[in-house]
Design a protein around this motif. Structure first.
Motif, mmCIF file in Angstrom:
data_model
loop_
_atom_site.group_PDB
_atom_site.id
_atom_site.type_symbol
_atom_site.label_atom_id
_atom_site.label_comp_id
_atom_site.label_asym_id
_atom_site.label_seq_id
_atom_site.Cartn_x
_atom_site.Cartn_y
_atom_site.Cartn_z
ATOM 1 N N THR A 248 0.896 -1.041 -0.083
ATOM 2 C CA THR A 248 -0.025 0.037 -0.104
ATOM 3 C C THR A 248 0.868 1.068 -0.022
ATOM 4 O OG1 THR A 248 -1.715 -1.142 1.347
ATOM 5 C CG2 THR A 248 -1.934 1.334 1.274
ATOM 6 N N LEU A 249 1.911 1.229 0.964
ATOM 7 C CA LEU A 249 2.826 2.370 0.581
ATOM 8 C C LEU A 249 3.461 2.695 -0.537
ATOM 9 C CD1 LEU A 249 4.837 1.786 4.317
ATOM 10 C CD2 LEU A 249 3.079 3.758 3.427
ATOM 11 N N ARG A 250 3.793 1.350 -1.145
ATOM 12 C CA ARG A 250 4.459 1.586 -2.845
ATOM 13 C C ARG A 250 3.115 2.108 -3.603
ATOM 14 N NH1 ARG A 250 7.079 -3.592 -1.204
ATOM 15 N NH2 ARG A 250 9.208 -3.016 -1.181
ATOM 16 N N ALA A 251 1.882 1.717 -3.705
ATOM 17 C CA ALA A 251 1.010 2.023 -4.523
ATOM 18 C C ALA A 251 0.617 3.467 -4.428
ATOM 19 C CB ALA A 251 -0.199 1.068 -4.172
ATOM 20 N N THR A 252 0.850 4.012 -3.042
ATOM 21 C CA THR A 252 0.399 5.384 -2.869
ATOM 22 C C THR A 252 1.758 6.479 -2.987
ATOM 23 O OG1 THR A 252 0.735 5.152 -0.462
ATOM 24 C CG2 THR A 252 -1.435 4.850 -1.353
ATOM 25 N N GLY A 253 2.828 5.865 -3.430
ATOM 26 C CA GLY A 253 3.969 6.677 -3.319
ATOM 27 C C GLY A 253 4.614 7.214 -2.150
ATOM 28 N N GLN A 254 4.250 6.363 -0.950
ATOM 29 C CA GLN A 254 4.759 6.699 0.080
ATOM 30 C C GLN A 254 5.960 6.034 0.740
ATOM 31 O OE1 GLN A 254 3.509 9.301 1.980
ATOM 32 N NE2 GLN A 254 2.307 9.570 0.024
ATOM 33 N N PHE A 255 6.290 4.848 0.105
ATOM 34 C CA PHE A 255 7.337 3.896 0.580
ATOM 35 C C PHE A 255 8.887 4.473 0.429
ATOM 36 C CE2 PHE A 255 10.439 0.334 0.058
ATOM 37 C CZ PHE A 255 10.010 -0.716 0.710
ATOM 38 N N ASP A 256 9.297 5.054 -0.428
ATOM 39 C CA ASP A 256 10.655 5.816 -0.541
ATOM 40 C C ASP A 256 11.004 6.740 0.425
ATOM 41 O OD1 ASP A 256 10.874 3.880 -2.642
ATOM 42 O OD2 ASP A 256 10.586 5.246 -4.394
ATOM 43 N N ASN A 257 10.038 7.388 0.733
ATOM 44 C CA ASN A 257 10.311 8.466 1.896
ATOM 45 C C ASN A 257 9.481 7.808 3.282
ATOM 46 O OD1 ASN A 257 10.733 11.207 2.566
ATOM 47 N ND2 ASN A 257 8.625 11.556 2.846
ATOM 48 N N THR A 258 10.130 6.616 3.585
ATOM 49 C CA THR A 258 9.660 6.117 4.725
ATOM 50 C C THR A 258 10.840 5.552 5.563
ATOM 51 O OG1 THR A 258 7.308 5.641 3.847
ATOM 52 C CG2 THR A 258 7.940 4.221 5.987
ATOM 53 N N ILE A 259 10.755 5.656 6.970
ATOM 54 C CA ILE A 259 11.804 5.161 7.965
ATOM 55 C C ILE A 259 10.986 3.858 8.478
ATOM 56 C CG2 ILE A 259 13.254 5.480 10.026
ATOM 57 C CD1 ILE A 259 13.836 8.102 9.087
ATOM 58 N N PHE A 260 11.548 2.772 8.542
ATOM 59 C CA PHE A 260 10.863 1.478 8.855
ATOM 60 C C PHE A 260 11.912 1.029 10.264
ATOM 61 C CE2 PHE A 260 9.792 1.503 4.374
ATOM 62 C CZ PHE A 260 8.389 1.231 4.599
ATOM 63 N N ILE A 261 10.966 0.785 11.273
ATOM 64 C CA ILE A 261 11.567 0.128 12.376
ATOM 65 C C ILE A 261 10.934 -1.209 12.927
ATOM 66 C CG2 ILE A 261 12.223 0.309 14.878
ATOM 67 C CD1 ILE A 261 11.093 3.770 13.155
ATOM 68 N N ILE A 262 11.987 -2.375 12.660
ATOM 69 C CA ILE A 262 11.445 -3.776 12.857
ATOM 70 C C ILE A 262 11.876 -4.276 14.038
ATOM 71 C CG2 ILE A 262 11.403 -5.881 11.930
ATOM 72 C CD1 ILE A 262 12.537 -3.212 9.507
ATOM 73 N N ALA A 263 10.945 -4.568 15.063
ATOM 74 C CA ALA A 263 11.409 -4.810 16.479
ATOM 75 C C ALA A 263 10.298 -5.837 17.070
ATOM 76 C CB ALA A 263 11.476 -3.722 17.162
ATOM 77 N N GLY A 264 10.663 -6.311 17.842
ATOM 78 C CA GLY A 264 9.550 -7.339 18.835
ATOM 79 C C GLY A 264 9.708 -6.508 20.284
ATOM 80 N N ASP A 265 8.467 -6.701 20.953
ATOM 81 C CA ASP A 265 8.397 -6.099 22.326
ATOM 82 C C ASP A 265 9.118 -6.740 23.453
ATOM 83 O OD1 ASP A 265 6.681 -8.239 22.691
ATOM 84 O OD2 ASP A 265 4.932 -7.156 23.044
ATOM 85 N N ASN A 266 9.327 -8.090 23.305
ATOM 86 C CA ASN A 266 10.226 -8.791 24.196
ATOM 87 C C ASN A 266 10.621 -10.133 23.355
ATOM 88 O OD1 ASN A 266 7.206 -8.911 25.644
ATOM 89 N ND2 ASN A 266 8.138 -10.810 24.999
ATOM 90 N N GLY A 267 11.513 -10.737 23.732
ATOM 91 C CA GLY A 267 11.859 -12.118 23.324
ATOM 92 C C GLY A 267 11.284 -13.250 23.850
ATOM 93 N N LEU A 268 11.540 -14.380 23.793
ATOM 94 C CA LEU A 268 10.704 -15.572 24.334
ATOM 95 C C LEU A 268 11.572 -16.702 24.203
ATOM 96 C CD1 LEU A 268 7.765 -16.460 24.891
ATOM 97 C CD2 LEU A 268 7.640 -17.060 22.533
ATOM 98 N N SER A 269 11.712 -17.556 25.324
ATOM 99 C CA SER A 269 12.215 -18.799 25.231
ATOM 100 C C SER A 269 11.184 -20.111 24.549
ATOM 101 C CB SER A 269 12.752 -19.295 26.694
ATOM 102 O OG SER A 269 13.361 -18.338 27.065
ATOM 103 N N LEU A 270 11.966 -20.654 23.792
ATOM 104 C CA LEU A 270 11.228 -22.020 23.252
ATOM 105 C C LEU A 270 11.919 -23.189 23.304
ATOM 106 C CD1 LEU A 270 9.865 -20.009 19.984
ATOM 107 C CD2 LEU A 270 8.483 -20.858 21.747
#
Length: 452
Positions: A248-270
């Motif tokens: 959607t960001l690409r289709a609306t011309g917003q993608f290239d002017n965007t800063i993305f932050i990819i994160a988790g709120d906490n980890g997890l033992s498995l």
């Protein structure tokens, strides 16, 4: 003719100036219980996360990012509060409830001209903060929360810079996904973690909390592998919804002017160390999280510099030219990403309830369990999965003394009141054989009070 040409030139110049001054969009993609190796691009060879991988592979990765900790079983709540206030663990709750003088993340961005949306989990973010977004939703699972974000982009993109906080429920247990994604992962194909154990060898103070009761003891290859398969499916399902937002960001011309932050709120033992929850301080446990910045103006790279989730707030402020509120305790990571400094912290302190405290630098880590008078020491350089406790080794006493002093200093800096020793410590021994219906019932009652 000349007048028309001059008008055109001035209009063009104004347009170019406006484009140059236009603030970048900010999109925070915060998954619930996402491990530091929870994406394919971050080291999990089994999980399929192509959309998040596309951002991570061209972004700047912080390999050693953490939430500071929690005094309750629901680690998500203080974690998200710290992120949205820029405050440390023992100050964030006060900042979240201190009224109009508390300049929170959404309020700071709105005052800088951003249109702001929160779409995701209500139960683990203070409503006083989520209500400060222009729009706030908890529509259900990741796809429904993504629908709200997509609609917001369509209505708002291009009118104002966007501040999007997409923080849905997945892959938190019960690891929801649709059948399409469950079908991608077979339990028999799931490799067990390097530090897998049937049960934790001593009482860490949270042995029978809700998360730990999601599988019986001893942990087995069969039951842990089923949980791993569901976790991967839920993560892939979440990734697919991120893909819809990116499209959607690409289709609306917003993608290239965007800063993305990819994160988790906490980890997890498995299955690591026999644990299943986030109520522990191991590296592949409760507080270690993924963190990547990508997009407009962010160079590709990675670092082992220590970081907290509360650092996201001042970092975004610096990257977008937004004023950072004075009370923010987080530190901007932008100088690390620009290779101006190697680190912004020499050490990092994590905590869980009154029963666990830890300190780590770029190599060494000490975990202290005050209630049972136990200390662990790990060399993370040679033992990243913390399988070899060096605390009883000859020559470790001086290092333990130095790290303990550093831990006490770190506690004082953030008003952590929990002592590292108690007058009458309890026994450290623990095994499933010690479990009784009575003590499990008592622990479950405490969990219901404190959250999960």
């Amino acid at each position: 003719m000349k007048k028309s040409f001059l008008v055109f030139i001035f209009a063009l110049a104004a347009s170019l100036l406006h484009a140059a001054e236009r603030k970048p969009n900010v999109v925070i993609l915060l998954a619930d219980d996402l491990r530091p190796d929870g994406l394919h691009a971050l080291g999990n060879p089994t999980v399929q996360t192509p959309h998040l991988d596309s951002l991570v592979s061209r972004g700047f990765i912080f390999r050693h990012a953490y939430t500071m900790g929690s005094m309750v079983g629901a680690v998500c709540l203080p974690s998200r509060t710290m992120l949205l206030t820029g405050q440390s663990m023992f100050h964030a709750a006060n900042e979240a409830s201190s009224g109009p003088d508390a300049l929170t993340f959404p309020r700071a961005m709105r005052e800088a001209g951003y249109a702001a949306i929160h779409s995701g989990k209500f139960g683990n973010s203070p409503r006083k903060i989520t209500n400060e977004f222009d729009e706030t939703y908890d529509a259900g699972h990741s796809d429904q929360d993504a629908d709200k974000v997509i609609d917001f982009i369509g209505r708002t993109g291009g009118k104002k810079p966007l501040f999007i906080y997409y923080a849905p429920h997945e892959p938190h247990d019960p690891q929801f996904a649709t059948e399409e994604f469950y079908a991608k992962y077979r339990p028999e194909d799931m490799p067990l973690p390097a530090a897998f154990s049937p049960f934790h060898p001593f009482n860490n103070g949270a042995m029978t909390i809700r998360d730990e009761n999601t599988l019986p003891w001893p942990r087995t290859n069969a039951n842990v592998s089923h949980k791993l398969a569901r976790y991967c499916a839920s993560t892939s399902y979440y990734d697919a919804q991120v893909g819809r937002i990116l499209a959607t960001l690409r289709a609306t011309g917003q993608f290239d002017n965007t800063i993305f932050i990819i994160a988790g709120d906490n980890g997890l033992s498995l299955g690591e160390h026999g644990l299943l929850g986030k109520q522990n301080l191991y590296e592949f446990g409760g507080m270690h999280v993924p963190l990547t910045f990508a997009g407009q103006g962010i160079a590709r790279g990675e670092t082992r510099a220590l970081a907290y989730l509360m650092d996201i707030f001042p970092t975004v402020c610096e990257l977008t030219g937004t004023a950072t509120p004075n009370r923010v305790e987080g530190r901007s990571l932008a100088p690390v990403m620009r290779n101006e400094v190697p680190r912004v912290r020499e050490y990092l302190h994590t905590a869980y309830a009154k029963v666990q405290r830890a300190i780590r630098d770029e190599r060494w880590k000490l975990i202290r369990y005050p209630e049972i008078d136990k200390t662990q020491l790990f060399d993370l350089q040679t033992d990243p999965h913390e399988m070899n406790d060096l605390s009883a080794q000859p020559g470790s006493a001086e290092r333990i003394k130095a790290l303990t002093a550093q831990l006490e200093q770190a506690q004082h800096a953030v008003d952590d009141p929990v002592p590292l020793t108690v007058p009458n410590p309890g026994p450290a021994e623990w095994s499933p054989a010690l479990l009784t219906p009575k003590n499990i019932e008592a622990q479950e009652k405490e969990t219901k009070i404190n959250g999960n």
